[in-house]
Scaffold this active site. Sequence first.
Site, short mmCIF file in Angstrom:
data_model
loop_
_atom_site.label_atom_id
_atom_site.label_comp_id
_atom_site.label_asym_id
_atom_site.label_seq_id
_atom_site.Cartn_x
_atom_site.Cartn_y
_atom_site.Cartn_z
N SER A 149 0.83 -1.21 0.00
CA SER A 149 0.00 0.00 0.00
C SER A 149 0.87 1.25 0.00
O SER A 149 1.97 1.26 0.56
CB SER A 149 -0.87 -0.01 1.25
OG SER A 149 -1.44 1.25 1.46
N TYR A 174 -1.90 -0.46 10.21
CA TYR A 174 -2.14 -0.95 8.85
C TYR A 174 -0.88 -0.77 8.00
O TYR A 174 -0.41 -1.70 7.35
CB TYR A 174 -3.32 -0.19 8.22
CG TYR A 174 -3.49 -0.49 6.73
CD1 TYR A 174 -3.89 -1.75 6.30
CD2 TYR A 174 -3.24 0.49 5.77
CE1 TYR A 174 -4.03 -2.03 4.94
CE2 TYR A 174 -3.39 0.22 4.41
CZ TYR A 174 -3.79 -1.05 4.00
OH TYR A 174 -3.92 -1.33 2.66
P1 NAD Z 1 -11.45 -5.35 0.25
O1 NAD Z 1 -11.66 -5.25 1.72
O2 NAD Z 1 -12.57 -5.04 -0.67
O3 NAD Z 1 -10.89 -6.80 -0.12
C1 NAD Z 1 -10.11 -7.60 0.74
C2 NAD Z 1 -10.79 -8.95 0.85
O4 NAD Z 1 -9.96 -9.79 1.66
C3 NAD Z 1 -12.16 -8.90 1.54
O5 NAD Z 1 -13.16 -9.48 0.71
C4 NAD Z 1 -11.97 -9.68 2.83
O6 NAD Z 1 -13.12 -10.44 3.20
C5 NAD Z 1 -10.78 -10.57 2.50
N1 NAD Z 1 -9.99 -10.93 3.67
C6 NAD Z 1 -9.49 -10.12 4.63
N2 NAD Z 1 -8.82 -10.83 5.55
C7 NAD Z 1 -8.89 -12.13 5.17
C8 NAD Z 1 -8.40 -13.34 5.72
N3 NAD Z 1 -7.70 -13.37 6.87
N4 NAD Z 1 -8.64 -14.50 5.06
C9 NAD Z 1 -9.37 -14.50 3.91
N5 NAD Z 1 -9.86 -13.38 3.35
C10 NAD Z 1 -9.63 -12.20 3.97
O7 NAD Z 1 -10.20 -4.39 -0.05
P2 NAD Z 1 -9.57 -3.92 -1.46
O8 NAD Z 1 -9.73 -2.45 -1.53
O9 NAD Z 1 -10.05 -4.77 -2.54
O10 NAD Z 1 -8.04 -4.21 -1.17
C11 NAD Z 1 -7.34 -5.33 -1.72
C12 NAD Z 1 -5.89 -5.25 -1.28
O11 NAD Z 1 -5.30 -4.03 -1.74
C13 NAD Z 1 -5.70 -5.27 0.23
O12 NAD Z 1 -4.52 -5.99 0.51
C14 NAD Z 1 -5.50 -3.80 0.58
O13 NAD Z 1 -4.77 -3.65 1.77
C15 NAD Z 1 -4.74 -3.33 -0.64
N6 NAD Z 1 -4.87 -1.88 -0.91
C16 NAD Z 1 -6.06 -1.36 -1.31
C17 NAD Z 1 -6.15 0.01 -1.59
C18 NAD Z 1 -7.43 0.66 -2.06
O14 NAD Z 1 -7.42 1.86 -2.31
N7 NAD Z 1 -8.53 -0.06 -2.22
C19 NAD Z 1 -5.01 0.83 -1.45
C20 NAD Z 1 -3.82 0.24 -1.04
C21 NAD Z 1 -3.74 -1.12 -0.79
#
Ligand code: NAD
Length: 357
Positions: A149, A174
Amino acid sequence: EIGTDDDIETAVAPHVGYKKVLVTGGAGFIGSHVAQFLLARGDDVVIVDEMNDYYDVRIKESNLRLIKETYPEEGRVSIYRGDICDEELMETIFEKEQPKWVCHMAARAGVRPSIQDPFVYIHSNIKGTTHLMELSHKYGVENFVFASSSSVYGGSKSTFFSEEENVDNPVSPYAASKKACELLAYTYHHLYQLNITGLRFFTVYGPRGRPDMAPFKFIDRVSRGVEIQQFGDGSSSRDYTYISDIVDGVVRSIDRPHKYEVFNLGKGAGTSLKEFIGLVQKHVGKKATIKIMPDQPGDVPYTCADVTKAYQMLGYKSKISFEEGIRRTVEWYKDAYVKKEIEVCPETQANGLGRAP
Ligand code: NAD
């Protein structure tokens, strides 16, 4: 159904042969888009997701339904519900599915909730990622791509972030958990020569975007005539990345294994809060009710991704302008929520920790 994927561009990366890809977090925002892209170009996908209630779980169920309905053929997509830290479940998945590519998108996201409940972040993000790398080593995975991230740059002095930047000052659990994943990834590369790529995403938005994040919130609130908050004079600016650009960068990383690399995936340009709100008003077709709030302590006035390295090594280049991205997201929102009269108010629908900024 909460929306389809019609306006997400496909076929941005060349397909270099059949793959079976394990996509963790495949029911979530980014993971479900990546899974759909891979399926559309002919790869098979194995999804594992615990379906937690960080935000309304019906959104995740709808994402999975859409994927299953689009690819009903036997063997194209297998879906497992469970925690990536569950040893028995994950061993069974690796044993049965034998994925050679892992795209690890599962994590507990959100900066502020991580301050309230850091242990959930340590569990899912640090323990979960380590567990997956252990299994990837054991089962001979050829390429492991995971979501880091832009928050790792938190305590950094500069505002234009390159991967060279020192990221030893994460300012939330985080951010620290993502930095820890990067460190452990290096260790697994070093010990076992596992090919690993970490991707530092910069604020991702688009159709099916997370309801706890500003782009969804602003569109939702302006559409429903609910007040939005503007911190400071609106001149602060950040890098927002449209979902299809992120999918493009993720798939390029899956297709091009590196021994160990970390890449920024962003737009490479900032948008001011004022401009952001102006575009939401323009495309929603309503005037926003804005409450001006004092600057948040610790807020950085300008952040932007340097995407030179991703361009040079992955051929990644953001293609969607911010205005076009907002136009598409609003169009999706109108289709998914306004026409179907689905009332989503993140403040009431998101559970507990879902009340993220
Ligand atoms: P999201 O919350 O929509 O998706 C993450 C998914 O992971 C969820 O469906 C959740 O149920 C699942 N999950 C969480 N912990 C789990 C576990 N222990 N076992 C199994 N499943 C689990 O979030 P997103 O926005 O799609 O983010 C995806 C990735 O990108 C994440 O790693 C997040 O940290 C990273 N990220 C996202 C952003 C953003 O702007 N959306 C920015 C930087 C990094």
